[in-house]
Design a protein around this motif. Structure first.
Motif: not given
Length: 417
Positions: A81-88, A90-91, A122-127
């Protein structure tokens, strides 16, 4: 921190949603009165709509994580989940930059770097908020979920209303709207981190999680077009219309749809993790729910016809007005979208991500098509509001009825680190 019962969770989420609704409504009620003029209100509303369209899209992350996360107390933590969150993340930053370059001037009167930075905040915070919420839903830790909802909106209300009173520039107000997502995540993470790390497992691998998220995010983005993104679409498509016309439509949509749609949206992850978990949907129950929903839609539409026009005029201090038929149309459409917010989670719980995405995608495309057709702006908006969600609801309900009673999967995979 022990898992809480579904009944307790429902109470917590409903109370938090009600509190969030009050504060969110306060922002929307005060904006048309406290901002300098109709044009300022339209500009603020278009930015709000654009940001929350992105937020709506990423709610798909929360839905899939809520479905995939299961208790696994005592096992060592993994990095999926941590790996997914980091890549997400960046996207999300890349998407924010693209949006700023292509649409920045139409969404916020500020330079491209400022627009990109505000959207990224805003969007990284919401992610981060969505990933944490999904895990908490999967663990059935409803109290921290409720805290996330309340803390976020309380911070936003305090900042934005202060900004309204001080007559701050729209760019500063936009930053005030964006900051609370990350702030609320940080506060709640400090509270729950020791009780969450190592306490859950995902039932999918990183690649499968990513593939599922693409489906849920696509569906959530399409739903966002029909809900939070509507003011942005109206502001862009009707840019040549007088501010009095676009402002009235945006205010009416914001105020009359929110009490119907927002509570159901807030409960989608709860529906996935508690109500539809196991993936069985009984045809009789589904038809009864949809039948009651349509009756409620008709009653609310009649009420909207009577109450909404004077309410819009009063709230805006006489700046904006809307006809009764348009108010009734807006309220009826909210009921149809709310029904889709029930059939959608049922499809996700059954791992029928494609059917869910198709329903929302077709409805979103119909919304954009109806708005883009030349003609009277109110007629275009009315058609988009009613026809699009009706088509989407029929598609989703049909998909559920075709596979009603089937299990989530014949051979569900075991937990994956």
């Amino acid at each position: 921190m022990k898992a809480e019962s579904a009944a307790s969770g429902l109470r917590s989420i409903l109370v938090a949603t009600a509190i969030a609704g009050v504060f969110g409504y306060a922002i929307q009620l005060l904006a048309p009165r406290m901002l300098q003029d109709g044009s300022s209100y339209v500009a603020f509303s278009v930015f709000w709509s654009a940001l929350y369209l992105g937020v709506s899209a990423m709610s798909g992350v929360q839905q899939e994580v809520a479905r995939a996360a299961h208790p696994a107390s005592g096992e060592p933590p993994t990095a999926v989940l941590r790996t997914f969150t980091l890549w997400a993340g960046l996207v999300v930053v890349c998407v924010s930059v693209i949006v700023a370059v292509w649409f920045g001037g139409a969404l916020l009167q500020a330079g491209v770097p400022s627009v990109a930075a505000i959207f990224s905040v805003g969007l990284v915070g919401y992610l981060a908020n969505a990933v944490l919420s999904g895990v908490l839903y999967g663990l059935r830790l409803w109290t921290p979920v409720a805290a996330l909802i309340v803390i976020d909106v309380v911070i936003r209300a305090a900042l934005t209303i202060t900004g309204f009173a001080a007559q701050l520039p729209t760019a500063v107000l936009a930053l005030f709207v964006a900051i609370p997502f990350g702030a609320s995540f940080g506060i709640v993470w400090l509270w729950v981190r020791r009780r969450v790390i190592g306490a859950f497992r995902l039932d999918v691998s990183l690649s499968r999680l990513s593939a599922h998220v693409v489906g849920t995010v696509g569906a959530a983005a399409a739903s966002g077009v029909m809900i939070t993104g509507l003011p942005m679409l109206i502001g862009v498509i009707a840019a040549d219309e007088p501010a009095a016309v676009t402002g009235a439509l945006i205010l009416a949509i914001t105020l009359t749809r929110a009490p119907i749609v927002i509570p159901v949206i807030a409960l989608q992850s709860f529906l996935i993790s508690a109500v539809f978990r196991g993936g069985r949907v009984l045809p009789g129950r589904l038809m009864r729910i949809l039948g009651l929903a349509l009756v409620a839609v008709a009653a609310l539409a009649a009420l909207g016809w009577l109450i909404a026009p004077p309410l819009i005029t009063w709230v805006s201090g006489g700046r904006f007005s809307v006809d009764g038929w348009m108010a009734a149309t807006i309220v009826a459409s909210a009921g149809l979208v709310a029904a889709m917010c029930v059939t959608g989670p049922a499809l996700i719980a059954a791992r029928r991500h494609l059917a869910n995405a198709v329903g929302w995608g077709v409805a979103a495309a119909a919304t954009i098509l109806a708005l883009a057709v030349p003609g009277d702006i109110e007629l275009r908006v009315g058609t988009a509001l009613l026809v699009a969600p009706l088509i989407g609801l029929l598609l989703q309900a049909g998909a559920l009825l075709r596979r009603a009673g089937d299990p989530v999967a014949a051979n569900p995979p075991g937990p994956v680190g």
